[in-house]
Design an enzyme around this catalytic site. Structure first.
Site, PDB file in Angstrom:
ATOM      1  N   GLU A  49       1.199  -0.848   0.121  1.00  0.00           N
ATOM      2  CA  GLU A  49      -0.150  -0.066   0.172  1.00  0.00           C
ATOM      3  C   GLU A  49       0.583   1.520  -0.083  1.00  0.00           C
ATOM      4  OE1 GLU A  49      -2.481  -0.201   3.230  1.00  0.00           O
ATOM      5  OE2 GLU A  49      -4.063  -1.911   2.747  1.00  0.00           O
ATOM      6  N   ASP A  60      -5.522   9.968  10.155  1.00  0.00           N
ATOM      7  CA  ASP A  60      -4.172   9.413  10.182  1.00  0.00           C
ATOM      8  C   ASP A  60      -3.715   9.916  11.221  1.00  0.00           C
ATOM      9  OD1 ASP A  60      -3.951   7.497   7.521  1.00  0.00           O
ATOM     10  OD2 ASP A  60      -3.325   9.644   6.496  1.00  0.00           O
TER      11      ASP A  60
END
Length: 269
Positions: A49, A60
């Site tokens: 990824e 995040d």
């Protein structure tokens, strides 16, 4: 069969889970990031990824927010991220690459242009964290029409009423976020993950990868006994943050990847 389907099918035949590694494109700089990207498969990464840096990475945690900041300060753009995939594909035609990030940079780049260039570069899948199924027409539909898998996130709060809608147009694999919250936060219990995977399998035949909070080879092995894929991101990104040079960043990330791969590969023996 897509590269992702092929990889998960091969690993299923081998009787083991996939190690899915996340790094942010352009962190700590373009050249070192490309070295890391090119080195991950040999270090044991089965799927990669690659984060697309964005100025507002709301899903995040601190580690990946800082990675995004380092990449943006080093001049990383979406065009450069696609170029990085092109350069990776010169030598590697088998390891699947999934671009992960937010819709805004793609929208600004132009969806049609992005899908065409991503396909040409050798991108295999997309994870767009802020684009729910209700907006499939914007990106998921054109991406899948071009042969790029569109991977959905599911969480502990995705209930049985919502799951079919989330999974309906998913392809490649399902990414189960084992802890509600931002990336890198905590880690789920084995019992919780076992129950969650059983629930997901009632709704889909796609491979199920589990991530968020996996930092050590031991944790990776525990998840590898249960899931089709083990996703590790923040732990790798932390190695870049802690490094005092680009060379050290490359070496430390690849060393941790090797240790994680050993954990994953030995999990079901």
């Amino acid at each position: 069969m897509s590269r992702l389907e092929q990889r998960f099918a091969e690993l299923k035949a081998e009787g083991r889970s996939a190690l899915v590694t996340f790094v942010t494109a352009g962190d700590p700089g373009y050249d070192a990031s490309l070295q890391i990207l090119k080195g991950l498969p040999a270090a044991g990464a089965d799927v990669i990824e690659l984060g697309m840096p964005f100025t507002d990475p709301m899903a995040d945690g601190v580690a990946i927010q800082l990675a995004t900041l380092r990449a943006l300060e080093a001049g990383q753009t979406l065009a450069k991220t696609l170029q990085m995939v092109r350069e990776f594909r010169v030598d590697n035609h088998t390891t699947p690459i999934v671009l992960m990030g937010y819709y805004n940079p793609i929208h600004r780049f132009g969806v049609e242009k992005f899908v065409a260039e991503a396909k040409q570069a050798g991108v295999d899948g997309l994870i767009i964290v802020d684009l729910p199924p209700e907006h499939d027409a914007e990106l998921a539909t054109p991406a899948q029409a071009a042969g790029i898998d569109f991977i959905r996130l599911t969480t502990p709060t995705t209930d049985d009423a919502r799951l079919p809608r989330v999974l309906e147009r998913s392809s490649g694999f399902v990414y189960y976020v084992s802890v509600a919250g931002v990336t890198g936060a905590g880690s789920a219990t084995t019992e919780h993950v076992t129950e969650a995977i059983a629930r997901l399998r009632r709704h889909t035949d796609l491979p199920i990868s589990v991530g968020f909070g996996i930092r050590t080879p031991e944790q990776a092995a525990n998840i590898a006994r249960l899931a089709d894929g083990v996703v590790v991101g923040s732990a790798l990104v932390d190695k870049i943050a802690q490094a005092t040079s680009a060379d050290q960043a490359v070496n430390d990330v690849l060393s941790l990847c090797s240790a994680l791969a050993e954990g994953v590969r030995g999990a079901r023996r």
